[in-house]
Scaffold this active site. Sequence first.
Site, short mmCIF file in Angstrom:
data_model
loop_
_atom_site.label_atom_id
_atom_site.label_comp_id
_atom_site.label_asym_id
_atom_site.label_seq_id
_atom_site.Cartn_x
_atom_site.Cartn_y
_atom_site.Cartn_z
N ARG A 22 -14.33 10.93 -71.61
CA ARG A 22 -15.36 11.75 -71.56
C ARG A 22 -16.58 10.96 -70.52
O ARG A 22 -17.51 11.61 -70.42
CB ARG A 22 -16.25 11.48 -72.95
CG ARG A 22 -15.49 12.26 -74.01
CD ARG A 22 -14.79 13.40 -73.74
NE ARG A 22 -14.58 14.29 -74.81
CZ ARG A 22 -13.19 14.51 -75.39
NH1 ARG A 22 -12.42 13.57 -75.05
NH2 ARG A 22 -12.95 15.35 -76.39
N LYS A 72 -7.73 -2.89 -68.01
CA LYS A 72 -8.68 -3.63 -68.17
C LYS A 72 -8.34 -5.16 -67.72
O LYS A 72 -9.19 -5.86 -67.14
CB LYS A 72 -9.47 -3.69 -69.66
CG LYS A 72 -10.40 -2.53 -69.87
CD LYS A 72 -10.59 -2.34 -70.99
CE LYS A 72 -11.35 -1.11 -71.47
NZ LYS A 72 -12.22 -0.82 -72.72
N ARG A 157 -5.21 -7.27 -89.03
CA ARG A 157 -3.84 -6.99 -89.70
C ARG A 157 -3.06 -8.15 -89.26
O ARG A 157 -2.21 -8.84 -90.08
CB ARG A 157 -3.32 -5.80 -89.26
CG ARG A 157 -1.84 -5.48 -89.69
CD ARG A 157 -1.44 -4.03 -89.17
NE ARG A 157 -1.24 -3.91 -87.86
CZ ARG A 157 -1.04 -2.92 -87.10
NH1 ARG A 157 -0.42 -2.16 -87.69
NH2 ARG A 157 -0.93 -3.15 -85.92
N1 NAP Z 1 -17.11 3.72 -78.95
C1 NAP Z 1 -16.73 3.08 -77.83
O1 NAP Z 1 -17.32 3.00 -76.62
C2 NAP Z 1 -15.39 2.28 -77.61
C3 NAP Z 1 -14.99 1.44 -76.88
C4 NAP Z 1 -13.85 0.92 -76.80
C5 NAP Z 1 -12.77 1.12 -77.69
N2 NAP Z 1 -13.05 2.23 -78.69
C6 NAP Z 1 -12.24 2.54 -79.77
O2 NAP Z 1 -11.69 1.35 -80.31
C7 NAP Z 1 -10.49 1.36 -80.92
C8 NAP Z 1 -9.65 0.11 -80.62
O3 NAP Z 1 -9.67 0.00 -79.42
P1 NAP Z 1 -9.13 -1.47 -78.60
O4 NAP Z 1 -9.24 -1.30 -77.05
O5 NAP Z 1 -9.85 -2.71 -79.21
O6 NAP Z 1 -7.62 -1.14 -78.87
P2 NAP Z 1 -6.52 -2.62 -79.00
O7 NAP Z 1 -6.71 -3.64 -78.19
O8 NAP Z 1 -4.98 -2.03 -79.07
O9 NAP Z 1 -6.64 -3.03 -80.72
C9 NAP Z 1 -6.39 -2.12 -81.80
C10 NAP Z 1 -6.91 -2.88 -83.15
O10 NAP Z 1 -6.52 -2.00 -84.19
C11 NAP Z 1 -5.92 -2.56 -85.17
N3 NAP Z 1 -4.91 -1.60 -85.80
C12 NAP Z 1 -4.20 -0.68 -85.18
N4 NAP Z 1 -3.45 0.01 -86.08
C13 NAP Z 1 -3.74 -0.55 -87.36
C14 NAP Z 1 -3.26 -0.39 -88.46
N5 NAP Z 1 -2.33 0.60 -88.80
N6 NAP Z 1 -3.69 -1.05 -89.52
C15 NAP Z 1 -4.34 -2.36 -89.42
N7 NAP Z 1 -5.13 -2.57 -88.02
C16 NAP Z 1 -4.65 -1.58 -87.20
C17 NAP Z 1 -4.99 -3.65 -84.40
O11 NAP Z 1 -4.58 -4.91 -85.13
P3 NAP Z 1 -3.39 -5.64 -84.89
O12 NAP Z 1 -3.75 -6.70 -84.10
O13 NAP Z 1 -2.71 -6.19 -86.04
O14 NAP Z 1 -2.38 -4.76 -84.19
C18 NAP Z 1 -6.07 -4.24 -83.53
O15 NAP Z 1 -7.07 -5.07 -84.13
C19 NAP Z 1 -10.00 2.61 -80.26
O16 NAP Z 1 -10.04 3.59 -81.20
C20 NAP Z 1 -10.80 2.98 -79.07
O17 NAP Z 1 -10.88 4.31 -79.06
C21 NAP Z 1 -14.56 2.73 -78.64
#
Ligand code: NAP
Length: 279
Positions: A22, A72, A157
Amino acid sequence: MQIITGKAKIAAVLGWPIEHSRSPLLHNFWLQRHLIDGAYIPLAVKAEDFNTVIQSIKAAGFKGCNVTIPHKEAAYQCCDVVDETARKMRSVNTLWFADDGKICGTSTDGDGFVANLKDTGLTLTNKKILILGAGGAARSVAYSLIQENAQISITNRTLQRAEQLVQDLGAGQIIKWQSWAKELGQFDLLINTTSLGMEGKEDFQFDLQHARADLVVTDIVYVPRMTPLLIAAQQKGLKTIEGLGMLLHQARLGFSKWFGVDPSVDHELTEFVANSLKK
Ligand SMILES: NC(=O)c1ccc[n+]([C@@H]2O[C@H](COP(=O)([O-])OP(=O)(O)OC[C@H]3O[C@@H](n4cnc5c(N)ncnc54)[C@H](OP(=O)(O)O)[C@@H]3O)[C@@H](O)[C@H]2O)c1
């Protein structure tokens, strides 16, 4: 009317895939609002092409770019100048090309998150905060909350990833993933930084039965806007803060570096971007 001339300032967002982003929508909204001679474009860039594209857009006179998944960490590696936030995170989401040719970078996710909370009038000093997740976004969020003198606890997790984060931050408590729901009563703020609740991901029941009545609940997932966690919190009568505001606030620093105006986040912008999420 916004006009693009030969002197236009150009910035971009690099990701793979990039169609879901977006960021073009919101930066071009601000460009039009401020009648700036400029453009912000999406570039679909594979991981193996990242460094070539960065050098190319720099050579072509771009002002800088945002980067999203999966770039990143690579973006951090290609910077000549980074701030402390980026060094701690070892990742950046915003790059700008300085006049001396240096590539500068920072991570704006954490500050965007905090700015969104403050917009709602929340204070963070000495607040007890539970962060669900220890991924890339959790790192930025946790770092910025520590700068605000909040007391953070982290549950993930994969325990090892939470332990690594606490070690890198030099602060924070760890709570086991299996027991966070029972520990909830001691917290003022609950933050979901996992991808649980995101459109297309598996269903997950967030257990809020031990929450205090004054617990504030926020989710950084913004597709859907009302996530399962926020719905569960509202059903219990808890105050909720949605994740879309973080996306909007994190974009401000890049815009001001590239286009020279510090843009505001307001209702009109929020509704404009929110409408695009419904399509
Ligand atoms: N609002 C915003 O501006 C903004 C900015 C950045 C990101 N986000 C959102 O934030 C989310 C995470 O992004 P990220 O970049 O941090 O991703 P990431 O680095 O891939 O981290 C994913 C996280 O989710 C956990 N997870 C995934 N599936 C799971 C499950 N089934 N049960 C329990 N824990 C689970 C992972 O745990 P494990 O370590 O155990 O795999 C890890 O802590 C995304 O949805 C993204 O769109 C939003």
